[in-house]
Design a protein around this motif. Structure first.
Motif, PDB file in Angstrom:
ATOM      1  N   HIS A 164       0.834  -1.208   0.000  1.00 16.10           N
ATOM      2  CA  HIS A 164       0.000   0.000   0.000  1.00 16.10           C
ATOM      3  C   HIS A 164       0.870   1.260   0.000  1.00 16.10           C
ATOM      4  CE1 HIS A 164      -4.030  -1.546   0.139  1.00 16.10           C
ATOM      5  NE2 HIS A 164      -3.780  -2.329   1.194  1.00 16.10           N
ATOM      6  N   GLN A 216      -5.200  -3.758  -6.051  1.00 14.97           N
ATOM      7  CA  GLN A 216      -6.037  -2.596  -5.721  1.00 14.97           C
ATOM      8  C   GLN A 216      -5.384  -1.285  -6.128  1.00 14.97           C
ATOM      9  OE1 GLN A 216      -6.717  -2.964  -1.503  1.00 14.97           O
ATOM     10  NE2 GLN A 216      -8.751  -3.878  -1.762  1.00 14.97           N
ATOM     11  N   GLN A 217      -4.062  -1.269  -6.265  1.00 13.38           N
ATOM     12  CA  GLN A 217      -3.374  -0.015  -6.568  1.00 13.38           C
ATOM     13  C   GLN A 217      -3.785   0.508  -7.944  1.00 13.38           C
ATOM     14  OE1 GLN A 217      -1.927   1.215  -3.943  1.00 13.38           O
ATOM     15  NE2 GLN A 217      -2.393  -0.770  -2.973  1.00 13.38           N
ATOM     16  N   ASN A 218      -3.746  -0.355  -8.951  1.00 12.03           N
ATOM     17  CA  ASN A 218      -4.292  -0.046 -10.277  1.00 12.03           C
ATOM     18  C   ASN A 218      -3.927   1.367 -10.733  1.00 12.03           C
ATOM     19  OD1 ASN A 218      -5.750  -0.613 -12.612  1.00 12.03           O
ATOM     20  ND2 ASN A 218      -7.668   0.182 -11.764  1.00 12.03           N
ATOM     21  N   LYS A 225      -4.230  -8.966  -3.278  1.00 12.55           N
ATOM     22  CA  LYS A 225      -5.355  -8.037  -3.297  1.00 12.55           C
ATOM     23  C   LYS A 225      -4.868  -6.601  -3.098  1.00 12.55           C
ATOM     24  CE  LYS A 225      -9.760  -6.963  -1.011  1.00 12.55           C
ATOM     25  NZ  LYS A 225     -10.708  -7.360   0.075  1.00 12.55           N
TER      26      LYS A 225
END
Length: 305
Positions: A94, A152-154, A148
């Motif tokens: 993250h 999620q960073q995309n 995941k």
């Protein structure tokens, strides 16, 4: 000159990639908490792994970002260690996502570690990229949460690839292979448990070559199984370990012996008894060629084998 940034460049896999990419003429930047164990020629950048800092500037204008950060799973799975294992993977992913989103010119490719342990215990059939079945248990939950968090960073314009990597073997550093060689020298290199569990593996150089191939292949995205195409049973693996040190005999280890040994060494027997039968279907179908598709070829071709 292309540039690769390696997070946790002073770990085993970080050193493998650093050495390889330097040899290929790349500029290598290593992000780590300390500069120790970095390969000569790597540009060190400090981070604490917890918050944004000047290190984020190292991600501007680079070709490839590889994240290898994560606490070792070679420990007892008490609650404190479980939290540290999970946080060190999910949290740093993250944090890197925040840094990448803040770049004016972000990395073209972001490659993130995952693990072949994400698949179930399999002795009935191999687990390919498309048909592999996700397993259960703490290690699997870590892998799922890790992937995941990564997906999620995309980040727009940044191609993302997660590496479901098998055991990486090498004689350049202490790995599973060298640890087992040490046991075999004392005639403790027999099969472990039933011996029917599969061992998926890849050599250090093929791991680095696969990372480079994925980095340079514009269509590569999503998840890849990073393992040699010919996994072996634990019985066969241990026989090859014995052969590598000139031993014909090795005492087999029953489950209770492994439990005792794992307790003494402060680790878990899952690392030994789980059957990881993983096949690199995407790599093979998309044209990657392994230097050492079998352990026998590696033993015959590597220095001193």
């Amino acid at each position: 000159m292309k540039t690769i940034v390696i997070v946790a460049a002073n770990g085993f896999l970080g050193r493998v990639l650093s050495r390889y990419f330097l040899q290929q003429g790349w500029n290598v930047v290593g992000i780590a908490r300390e500069p120790y164990d970095l390969i000569d020629g790597v540009d060190f950048v400090y981070w604490d792994g917890k918050q944004l800092g000047e290190w984020a500037e190292a991600l501007e204008w680079v070709d490839v970002l590889v994240n290898l950060a994560g606490r070792s799973v070679n420990c007892r799975y008490g609650e404190r260690n479980k939290k540290a294992i999970m946080d060190s993977r999910v949290g740093t992913t993250h944090l890197l996502g925040e840094a990448v989103r803040g770049c004016k010119n972000p990395p073209k490719v972001w490659i993130n570690s995952s693990t072949a342990t994400i698949y179930r215990h399999a002795e009935d059939r191999p687990q390919g990229d498309a048909d592999g079945e996700i397993g259960t248990g703490f290690s699997v939950e870590v892998a799922k949460a890790w992937e995941k968090a990564f997906m999620q960073q995309n980040v727009e314009g940044v191609r993302q690839v997660a590496l479901r990597t098998a055991i990486v073997i090498s004689e350049e550093a202490e790995t599973v292979w060298t640890v087992l060689q040490g046991l075999a020298r004392y005639n403790l290199g027999g099969k472990m448990g039933k011996g029917t569990q599969r061992v998926s593996w890849i050599t250090d150089n093929d791991f680095a070559r696969a990372v480079e191939w994925i980095a340079l292949k514009d269509s590569a995205s999503g998840t890849y199984n990073v393992a040699a195409p010919h996994p072996v049973t634990n019985t066969a693996f241990m026989r090859l370990v014995r052969e590598s040190v000139g031993k014909r005999f090795g005492i087999a280890s029953n489950r209770w012996m492994l439990e005792l040994g794992a307790f003494v060494r402060r680790t878990e027997i899952e690392l030994i008894l789980k059957s990881r039968w993983v096949i690199p279907t995407r790599l093979l179908e998309e044209g990657f060629t392994f230097e050492y598709p079998t352990i026998e070829q590696w033993m015959g071709g590597a220095d001193g084998h």
